[in-house]
Design a protein around this motif. Structure first.
Motif, mmCIF file in Angstrom:
data_model
loop_
_atom_site.group_PDB
_atom_site.id
_atom_site.type_symbol
_atom_site.label_atom_id
_atom_site.label_comp_id
_atom_site.label_asym_id
_atom_site.label_seq_id
_atom_site.Cartn_x
_atom_site.Cartn_y
_atom_site.Cartn_z
ATOM 1 N N TYR A 59 -31.242 -43.329 69.656
ATOM 2 C CA TYR A 59 -30.359 -44.078 70.548
ATOM 3 C C TYR A 59 -29.207 -44.648 69.726
ATOM 4 N N ILE A 60 -27.972 -44.414 70.224
ATOM 5 C CA ILE A 60 -26.782 -44.793 69.460
ATOM 6 C C ILE A 60 -25.929 -45.769 70.269
ATOM 7 N N ARG A 61 -25.531 -46.854 69.612
ATOM 8 C CA ARG A 61 -24.583 -47.805 70.200
ATOM 9 C C ARG A 61 -23.337 -47.804 69.323
ATOM 10 N N MET A 62 -22.194 -47.366 69.923
ATOM 11 C CA MET A 62 -20.965 -47.233 69.149
ATOM 12 C C MET A 62 -19.755 -47.328 70.083
ATOM 13 N N PRO A 63 -18.540 -47.519 69.525
ATOM 14 C CA PRO A 63 -17.328 -47.583 70.361
ATOM 15 C C PRO A 63 -17.126 -46.308 71.167
ATOM 16 N N ARG A 64 -16.486 -46.452 72.298
ATOM 17 C CA ARG A 64 -16.315 -45.326 73.223
ATOM 18 C C ARG A 64 -15.580 -44.144 72.599
ATOM 19 N N GLN A 65 -14.616 -44.432 71.723
ATOM 20 C CA GLN A 65 -13.826 -43.325 71.181
ATOM 21 C C GLN A 65 -14.643 -42.406 70.279
ATOM 22 N N LEU A 66 -15.879 -42.822 69.957
ATOM 23 C CA LEU A 66 -16.729 -41.998 69.090
ATOM 24 C C LEU A 66 -17.808 -41.246 69.864
ATOM 25 N N LEU A 67 -17.797 -41.337 71.186
ATOM 26 C CA LEU A 67 -18.852 -40.715 71.988
ATOM 27 C C LEU A 67 -18.959 -39.210 71.739
ATOM 28 N N LYS A 68 -17.856 -38.567 71.440
ATOM 29 C CA LYS A 68 -17.896 -37.111 71.221
ATOM 30 C C LYS A 68 -18.659 -36.745 69.941
ATOM 31 N N LEU A 69 -18.911 -37.765 69.078
ATOM 32 C CA LEU A 69 -19.647 -37.521 67.837
ATOM 33 C C LEU A 69 -21.153 -37.688 68.008
ATOM 34 N N GLU A 70 -21.579 -38.032 69.203
ATOM 35 C CA GLU A 70 -22.995 -38.370 69.406
ATOM 36 C C GLU A 70 -23.933 -37.258 68.948
ATOM 37 N N GLU A 71 -23.670 -36.017 69.362
ATOM 38 C CA GLU A 71 -24.549 -34.911 69.001
ATOM 39 C C GLU A 71 -24.535 -34.637 67.499
ATOM 40 N N LYS A 72 -23.339 -34.764 66.879
ATOM 41 C CA LYS A 72 -23.247 -34.565 65.429
ATOM 42 C C LYS A 72 -24.067 -35.620 64.687
ATOM 43 N N ILE A 73 -23.988 -36.858 65.176
ATOM 44 C CA ILE A 73 -24.731 -37.952 64.539
ATOM 45 C C ILE A 73 -26.232 -37.714 64.662
ATOM 46 N N LYS A 74 -26.680 -37.312 65.857
ATOM 47 C CA LYS A 74 -28.110 -37.053 66.061
ATOM 48 C C LYS A 74 -28.592 -35.914 65.157
ATOM 49 N N LYS A 75 -27.757 -34.892 65.016
ATOM 50 C CA LYS A 75 -28.132 -33.755 64.165
ATOM 51 C C LYS A 75 -28.245 -34.189 62.710
ATOM 52 N N GLN A 76 -27.306 -35.044 62.261
ATOM 53 C CA GLN A 76 -27.370 -35.544 60.893
ATOM 54 C C GLN A 76 -28.649 -36.333 60.647
ATOM 55 N N VAL A 77 -28.975 -37.212 61.592
ATOM 56 C CA VAL A 77 -30.153 -38.068 61.442
ATOM 57 C C VAL A 77 -31.428 -37.221 61.446
#
Length: 291
Positions: free
Chosen positions: A35-53
């Motif tokens: 689960y990720i909480r971040m600024p709206r302008q970064l929402l497109k990075l959500e899948e990349k972040i999950k893959k990294q983690v």
């Protein structure tokens, strides 16, 4: 290798314009969730972040908090509805004329209304900022992994302590099992003597003892328990996810102990079964925290 599912990781990465802070905390969970909480302008990075983690966390619930500070994060646009202002102004003048009002229309009467003047914030596309975020996520995930591995080593030592006690109790069971039949034979002889003072029927005694020995035999259960103990030890040294394997082994060990308990016709064996089940419960509680 034992890895805990609980841990914390933090990273702060800065550039000339921005500062990115990433914090992660993980707890035990049957599956892998992020689960990720971040600024709206970064929402497109959500899948990349999950893959990294996912490279660092194979199982557990991970909460990620991303905060950003700096210049150029948003672009502000001013929007004025001139048509609405004009209609409103004409309406005010009409009201003044109709009711003979002397108050003048002030600029603040128009600019203080949100319907007329609106400031819109537009999020900026910033590839440099995105790379900064991904770098901070990677570093925080590494810190999280290190803590989970450190906690996992403590869990492994705790497992070995409980497992050693479990093995000692199994050895006691193995030594006591033959005595159960001998004790039964002696009790049977004593009862026969009490009720019948004539000669003993040895063949009848041997038959009864053989039936009892067959019903109370725990040799197979002890053999399987020793096999499970060896597998548990080897699994603690395996790479990758071992939590589910260990959990399954504890279930199997508990099944064997229950069977021994149902066959037990001896106070010492009954006491050892209670000790074994207590140790298995401690192991089971700890296994819930293993990746």
């Amino acid at each position: 290798m034992v890895v805990s599912m609980t841990g914390f990781g933090r990273s702060k990465v800065e550039s000339e314009q921005h500062s990115v802070t990433v914090e992660m905390k993980s707890v035990n969970h049957r599956f892998s969730e992020c689960y990720i909480r971040m600024p709206r302008q970064l929402l497109k990075l959500e899948e990349k972040i999950k893959k990294q983690v996912s490279h660092f966390v194979k199982r557990g619930k991970v909460d990620i908090f991303i905060t950003i500070s700096g210049d150029g994060l948003v672009h502000k646009n001013l929007h004025i509805d001139w048509k609405l202002i004009q209609d409103y102004y004409q309406l005010v003048n009409k009201v003044k004329e109709t009711f003979s009002l002397k108050e003048e229309v002030q600029l603040s009467h128009l600019l203080n209304r949100e319907e007329f003047v609106m400031i819109e914030e537009m999020e900026e596309e910033n590839e440099e900022l995105e790379q900064l975020v991904l770098k901070a996520v990677d570093e925080a995930a590494m810190e999280l992994r290190k803590m989970r591995e450190k906690e996992g080593e403590l869990l492994r030592k705790d497992f070995l302590t409980h497992l050693q006690q479990f093995e000692l109790n199994v050895i006691e069971l193995t030594n006591q099992a033959p005595e159960v039949v001998n004790l039964y034979r002696e009790r049977l002889r004593k009862r026969i003597v009490e009720y019948n003072e004539t000669s003993l029927d040895e063949s009848r005694i041997l038959t009864e003892v053989a039936i009892f020995a067959d019903k109370s035999d725990i040799t197979e259960e002890l053999t399987r328990l020793n096999s499970h103990i060896k597998y548990f030890h080897s699994t603690l040294l395996n790479e990758g996810q071992v939590g589910r394997k260990l959990d399954f082994m504890i279930q199997e060990m508990n099944r064997e102990v229950n069977t021994i308990g149902s066959k037990a016709n001896d106070s010492l064996i009954a006491t050892l079964v209670v000790e074994l089940k207590s140790t298995l419960e401690k192991l089971r509680e700890q296994v819930q925290n293993v990746e």
